[in-house]
Design an enzyme around this catalytic site. Structure first.
Site, PDB file in Angstrom:
ATOM      1  N   GLU A  73       0.729  -1.140  -0.070  1.00 45.03           N
ATOM      2  CA  GLU A  73      -0.126  -0.001   0.002  1.00 45.03           C
ATOM      3  C   GLU A  73       0.708   1.191   0.045  1.00 45.03           C
ATOM      4  O   GLU A  73       1.975   1.315   0.686  1.00 45.03           O
ATOM      5  CB  GLU A  73      -0.962  -0.007   1.449  1.00 45.03           C
ATOM      6  CG  GLU A  73      -1.915  -1.123   1.248  1.00 45.03           C
ATOM      7  CD  GLU A  73      -2.968  -0.833   2.658  1.00 45.03           C
ATOM      8  OE1 GLU A  73      -2.862   0.464   3.210  1.00 45.03           O
ATOM      9  OE2 GLU A  73      -3.694  -1.754   2.694  1.00 45.03           O
ATOM     10  N   LYS A 129       2.515   4.691   1.193  1.00 46.16           N
ATOM     11  CA  LYS A 129       2.463   4.982   2.583  1.00 46.16           C
ATOM     12  C   LYS A 129       2.407   6.368   2.648  1.00 46.16           C
ATOM     13  O   LYS A 129       3.302   7.238   2.058  1.00 46.16           O
ATOM     14  CB  LYS A 129       4.159   4.753   2.860  1.00 46.16           C
ATOM     15  CG  LYS A 129       4.464   4.973   4.192  1.00 46.16           C
ATOM     16  CD  LYS A 129       5.841   4.493   4.924  1.00 46.16           C
ATOM     17  CE  LYS A 129       5.994   4.617   6.430  1.00 46.16           C
ATOM     18  NZ  LYS A 129       5.713   5.782   6.752  1.00 46.16           N
ATOM     19  N   ARG A 176      -1.304   9.886  11.339  1.00 42.09           N
ATOM     20  CA  ARG A 176      -2.099   8.545  11.533  1.00 42.09           C
ATOM     21  C   ARG A 176      -3.149   9.178  12.610  1.00 42.09           C
ATOM     22  O   ARG A 176      -2.919   9.398  13.731  1.00 42.09           O
ATOM     23  CB  ARG A 176      -1.231   7.730  11.975  1.00 42.09           C
ATOM     24  CG  ARG A 176      -2.060   6.301  12.396  1.00 42.09           C
ATOM     25  CD  ARG A 176      -1.058   5.044  12.281  1.00 42.09           C
ATOM     26  NE  ARG A 176      -1.787   3.882  12.405  1.00 42.09           N
ATOM     27  CZ  ARG A 176      -1.273   2.666  12.760  1.00 42.09           C
ATOM     28  NH1 ARG A 176       0.310   2.994  12.665  1.00 42.09           N
ATOM     29  NH2 ARG A 176      -1.660   1.722  12.900  1.00 42.09           N
ATOM     30  N   ARG A 233      -1.405   9.081  17.192  1.00 39.78           N
ATOM     31  CA  ARG A 233      -0.523   7.852  17.320  1.00 39.78           C
ATOM     32  C   ARG A 233      -0.149   7.509  18.877  1.00 39.78           C
ATOM     33  O   ARG A 233       0.019   6.533  19.468  1.00 39.78           O
ATOM     34  CB  ARG A 233       0.695   7.936  16.784  1.00 39.78           C
ATOM     35  CG  ARG A 233       1.353   6.941  16.084  1.00 39.78           C
ATOM     36  CD  ARG A 233       2.497   7.361  15.236  1.00 39.78           C
ATOM     37  NE  ARG A 233       3.731   6.605  15.738  1.00 39.78           N
ATOM     38  CZ  ARG A 233       4.419   5.859  14.904  1.00 39.78           C
ATOM     39  NH1 ARG A 233       4.274   6.201  13.375  1.00 39.78           N
ATOM     40  NH2 ARG A 233       5.272   5.297  15.438  1.00 39.78           N
ATOM     41  N   GLU A 244      -4.636   7.929   7.239  1.00 39.42           N
ATOM     42  CA  GLU A 244      -3.482   8.985   7.309  1.00 39.42           C
ATOM     43  C   GLU A 244      -4.127  10.312   6.992  1.00 39.42           C
ATOM     44  O   GLU A 244      -4.667  10.392   5.852  1.00 39.42           O
ATOM     45  CB  GLU A 244      -2.350   8.461   6.301  1.00 39.42           C
ATOM     46  CG  GLU A 244      -0.944   9.214   6.756  1.00 39.42           C
ATOM     47  CD  GLU A 244      -0.065   8.708   7.719  1.00 39.42           C
ATOM     48  OE1 GLU A 244      -0.696   7.769   8.693  1.00 39.42           O
ATOM     49  OE2 GLU A 244       0.821   9.474   8.020  1.00 39.42           O
ATOM     50  N   ARG A 262       4.719  -3.891  17.157  1.00 42.25           N
ATOM     51  CA  ARG A 262       5.681  -3.664  15.966  1.00 42.25           C
ATOM     52  C   ARG A 262       5.962  -4.989  15.532  1.00 42.25           C
ATOM     53  O   ARG A 262       6.888  -5.712  16.113  1.00 42.25           O
ATOM     54  CB  ARG A 262       6.894  -2.732  16.108  1.00 42.25           C
ATOM     55  CG  ARG A 262       7.577  -2.399  14.734  1.00 42.25           C
ATOM     56  CD  ARG A 262       8.887  -1.477  15.101  1.00 42.25           C
ATOM     57  NE  ARG A 262       8.285  -0.241  15.729  1.00 42.25           N
ATOM     58  CZ  ARG A 262       8.157   0.793  15.221  1.00 42.25           C
ATOM     59  NH1 ARG A 262       8.143   0.760  14.052  1.00 42.25           N
ATOM     60  NH2 ARG A 262       7.947   1.885  15.884  1.00 42.25           N
ATOM     61  N   LYS A 293       7.670  -1.413   6.313  1.00 40.17           N
ATOM     62  CA  LYS A 293       7.738  -0.412   5.537  1.00 40.17           C
ATOM     63  C   LYS A 293       8.984  -0.357   4.568  1.00 40.17           C
ATOM     64  O   LYS A 293       9.912  -0.988   4.834  1.00 40.17           O
ATOM     65  CB  LYS A 293       7.526   0.735   6.449  1.00 40.17           C
ATOM     66  CG  LYS A 293       8.715   0.928   7.456  1.00 40.17           C
ATOM     67  CD  LYS A 293       8.468   1.922   8.284  1.00 40.17           C
ATOM     68  CE  LYS A 293       9.303   2.056   9.661  1.00 40.17           C
ATOM     69  NZ  LYS A 293       9.104   2.717  10.796  1.00 40.17           N
TER      70      LYS A 293
HETATM   71  P1  AMP Z   1       6.677   4.702  10.639  1.00 36.63           P
HETATM   72  O1  AMP Z   1       5.923   6.026  11.136  1.00 36.63           O
HETATM   73  O2  AMP Z   1       7.790   5.264   9.836  1.00 36.63           O
HETATM   74  O3  AMP Z   1       6.793   3.609  11.439  1.00 36.63           O
HETATM   75  O4  AMP Z   1       5.538   4.188   9.474  1.00 36.63           O
HETATM   76  C1  AMP Z   1       4.558   3.685   9.589  1.00 36.63           C
HETATM   77  C2  AMP Z   1       3.496   4.630   9.690  1.00 36.63           C
HETATM   78  O5  AMP Z   1       3.042   4.982   8.327  1.00 36.63           O
HETATM   79  C3  AMP Z   1       1.987   4.456  10.339  1.00 36.63           C
HETATM   80  O6  AMP Z   1       2.139   4.690  11.591  1.00 36.63           O
HETATM   81  C4  AMP Z   1       1.134   5.389   9.472  1.00 36.63           C
HETATM   82  O7  AMP Z   1       0.986   6.539  10.168  1.00 36.63           O
HETATM   83  C5  AMP Z   1       1.701   5.530   8.253  1.00 36.63           C
HETATM   84  N1  AMP Z   1       0.976   5.046   6.995  1.00 36.63           N
HETATM   85  C6  AMP Z   1       1.047   5.582   5.788  1.00 36.63           C
HETATM   86  N2  AMP Z   1       0.306   5.020   4.720  1.00 36.63           N
HETATM   87  C7  AMP Z   1       0.014   3.631   5.472  1.00 36.63           C
HETATM   88  C8  AMP Z   1      -0.763   2.657   5.142  1.00 36.63           C
HETATM   89  N3  AMP Z   1      -1.307   2.423   3.941  1.00 36.63           N
HETATM   90  N4  AMP Z   1      -0.970   1.537   5.822  1.00 36.63           N
HETATM   91  C9  AMP Z   1      -0.271   1.637   7.214  1.00 36.63           C
HETATM   92  N5  AMP Z   1       0.240   2.852   7.602  1.00 36.63           N
HETATM   93  C10 AMP Z   1       0.407   3.892   6.914  1.00 36.63           C
END
Ligand code: AMP
Length: 571
Positions: free
Chosen positions: A242, A244, A249, A264, A293, A408, A414
């Site tokens: 998907e 990102k 969030r 979050r 998001e 996690r 990611k």
């Molecule tokens: P990170 O903040 O770098 O750990 O990356 C994860 C974050 O990506 C999640 O907490 C969401 O805020 C964001 N995110 C953006 N698009 C998506 C998606 N399609 N699915 C899940 N998380 C997403």
């Protein structure tokens, strides 16, 4: 239990030499409390009278607390204000000047009074709050008064983490601190420590039966990282990738009448998104919990704007002008509850189908863009498309993965763009100490001691000193302003460090740091002995990127993730 005994425990806990000692002291106190006081004590330990997500604050500024104290002492307000300022802490001052008293207050009484102070609002509430606080202080011993004053002014900060409280509850009521995971699960679903305490008192059965509830935030599932597309394909096999999106969030709850939006960090940020909620209200009638998001889009072209833009909505009074200047669109990617059914234990594919059935088009709403990928080439192609669309990369999702609240794991991975010569991802680290600046930086901090979080041990393990990347403004005013409230004499019991910085802090402030690589180090404790005996991990050429106020210290990069990043450097 008398409040006096409770306060004595807090002081012991503050001075505890280790986390295990903390757990034991707390467990003992929990067992001594009458059952109905346990949840209240759990809240008071956090310096609150309701879970954070309820947003019930005391609304007592230090100025008001000073007035209440002056009233009790029969002294001039200005004089007390001056003395408090000199002392640097209203609690410490109260402890010094109040007369010794055999208070006899109970935990329940103090909780009741504090709750009444928090709940009072509207016309004349300031005066009523102040008078109530003064009455309470007049009945308290100096030590008790110090804790009460720190609590109402938001300065209690015992540094007892949620995981430590859960472990102490497990030890107290299930007889085994190893049963913490059972309590953790209940906590991940309800985000309510006092509620978990109530369930723990009832026993294991009650803890196992806990379900999510519309209105109570579910602790969010987080994504793991891997170095590149090949490793992702290897780990997940054919899966759904998907886009990102780079915004904030949000977890949106709707009970058919009322909306809640949680960040979050599970703060109630409902007021920040009236436009998004209006859109959802137009197309949805039935209760649900979804995650999206929220991304600011250009009001004219509709193009996505970077993350920083949503921060403009973090103000007390969101004006129509701000809403117009920073309109958001919600990219919905997750559904946890709908049609009276809890979906978190269902596989991704089933949840996604439910999400697609739930979804109704609206100009402010969109489903996250997804594609089923079977080869590395397809994954890379979709990644490139996501960057082109203005996204940060991809979140790759395992088809049979359930929603793991508060965890996690590799159900989500990611995939972000790496920059040559740099680690492919930044780290979010907790500031636990600092060295004072010299020369140009005199009077401020020269470098910070930053740590990763070890959730198994519930402690912060140092990983790096960060001194570069700060602007003059950061060094001049911002860092002292942000860090000084957390200063402490000695190392915090949940911090593990081999280095001795000039000052220590409560683990509170999270900063994003980039670096060139991760190396072995005898000076840092992060994942000590995991990769090599007698060595921890450290960052090379670390640079400050930004403050991460949206993350709590426990949401910082984990020590396990650092180990993975270390191993993945050459993958
Ligand atoms: P990170 O903040 O770098 O750990 O990356 C994860 C974050 O990506 C999640 O907490 C969401 O805020 C964001 N995110 C953006 N698009 C998506 C998606 N399609 N699915 C899940 N998380 C997403």
């Amino acid at each position: 239990m008398t409040f006096r005994r409770f306060v004595a425990t807090l002081l012991e806990v503050e001075r505890a030499s280790s986390r295990l000692a903390m757990v034991r002291m707390l467990a003992e106190a929990f067992r001594e409390l009458p059952p109905e006081e346990v949840p209240l004590a759990v809240l008071l330990l956090q310096g609150r009278v309701a879970p954070e997500f309820e947003g019930l604050e005391f609304g007592v500024a230090e100025k008001e607390a000073v007035k209440a104290l002056a009233l009790v002492l029969g002294r001039d307000e200005a004089e007390v204000a001056r003395a408090v300022k000199e002392k640097g802490d209203i609690g410490a001052y109260a402890r010094e000047v109040l007369p010794e008293r055999e208070g006899g207050l109970t935990v329940r009484q103090v909780y009741g009074e504090l709750r009444a102070i928090a709940e009072d609002s509207g016309k004349g509430s300031q005066l009523r709050k102040r008078e109530r606080l003064a009455r309470l202080l007049a009945a308290a011993s100096p030590e008790e008064a110090a804790v009460i004053l720190r609590t109402v002014t938001g300065r209690l900060r015992l540094g007892v983490g949620d995981a430590t409280v859960l472990e102490a509850l497990a030890l107290a009521f299930l007889g085994d601190r190893g049963k913490r995971p059972l309590l953790e699960r209940a906590y991940n679903l309800t985000s309510d420590l006092a509620h978990v305490a109530r369930l723990a008192l009832e026993g294991e059965e009650a803890l196992r039966a806990v379900k999510l509830e519309v209105g109570k935030p579910v602790r969010m599932m987080l994504a793991e990282r891997l170095p590149g597309p090949e490793q992702i394909m290897e780990k997940l096999g054919p899966h759904y990738a998907e886009h990102k999106y780079d915004g904030e969030r949000v977890q949106v709850h709707f009970n058919g009448e009322r909306f809640w939006v949680y960040s979050r960090r599970l703060e109630n940020i409902t007021h920040q998104y009236p436009d998004l909620l209006a859109a959802l209200g137009e197309v949805q009638q039935e209760p649900f919990i979804v995650e999206a998001e929220a991304v600011v889009v250009d009001p004219v072209t509709g193009e996505m704007r970077p993350f920083q833009n949503v921060l403009n909505r973090k103000v007390k009074h969101l004006t129509p002008e701000l809403l117009e200047k920073y309109p958001v669109k919600g990219f919905v990617f997750e559904i946890l509850y709908h049609d009276g059914k809890t979906l978190i234990d269902r596989p991704y594919t089933e949840r996604r189908q439910a999400l697609e059935r739930w979804f109704r088009p609206h100009e402010r709403l969109e489903l996250s863009s997804k594609r089923f990928v079977e080869t590395t080439e397809e994954l890379v192609q979709f990644f490139d498309a996501s960057i082109e669309a203005g996204c940060e990369g991809l979140v790759c999702k395992k088809p049979d993965g359930e929603y793991e609240a508060g965890k996690r794991g590799f159900k989500w991975v990611k995939y972000k763009r790496g920059i040559a010569g740099k680690l492919s991802d930044t780290l979010d680290l907790v500031v636990v100490g600092a060295w004072l600046g010299r020369g140009k930086r005199a009077g401020s901090y020269g470098s910070l001691l930053a740590a990763a979080y070890n959730p198994d041990e519930d402690r912060f393990e140092t990983l790096t000193k960060v001194g570069s990347g700060f602007s003059d403004e950061d060094l001049g005013q911002v860092l002292p302003r942000r860090l000084d409230p957390y200063r402490r004499e000695e190392r915090h019991p949940r911090v593990w460090s081999l280095l001795e910085p000039d000052v220590w802090f409560d683990p509170a402030l999270v900063v994003e740091v980039e670096a060139q690589e991760i190396t072995l180090s005898p000076n840092h404790t992060c994942a000590y002995g995991v990769v090599q005996e007698g060595r921890g991990l450290a960052l090379r050429f670390p640079r400050f990127v930004r403050y991460r106020d949206d993350k709590s210290p426990e949401e910082a990069t984990s020590t396990k993730e650092v180990v993975e990043m270390y191993r993945n450097q050459w993958a």
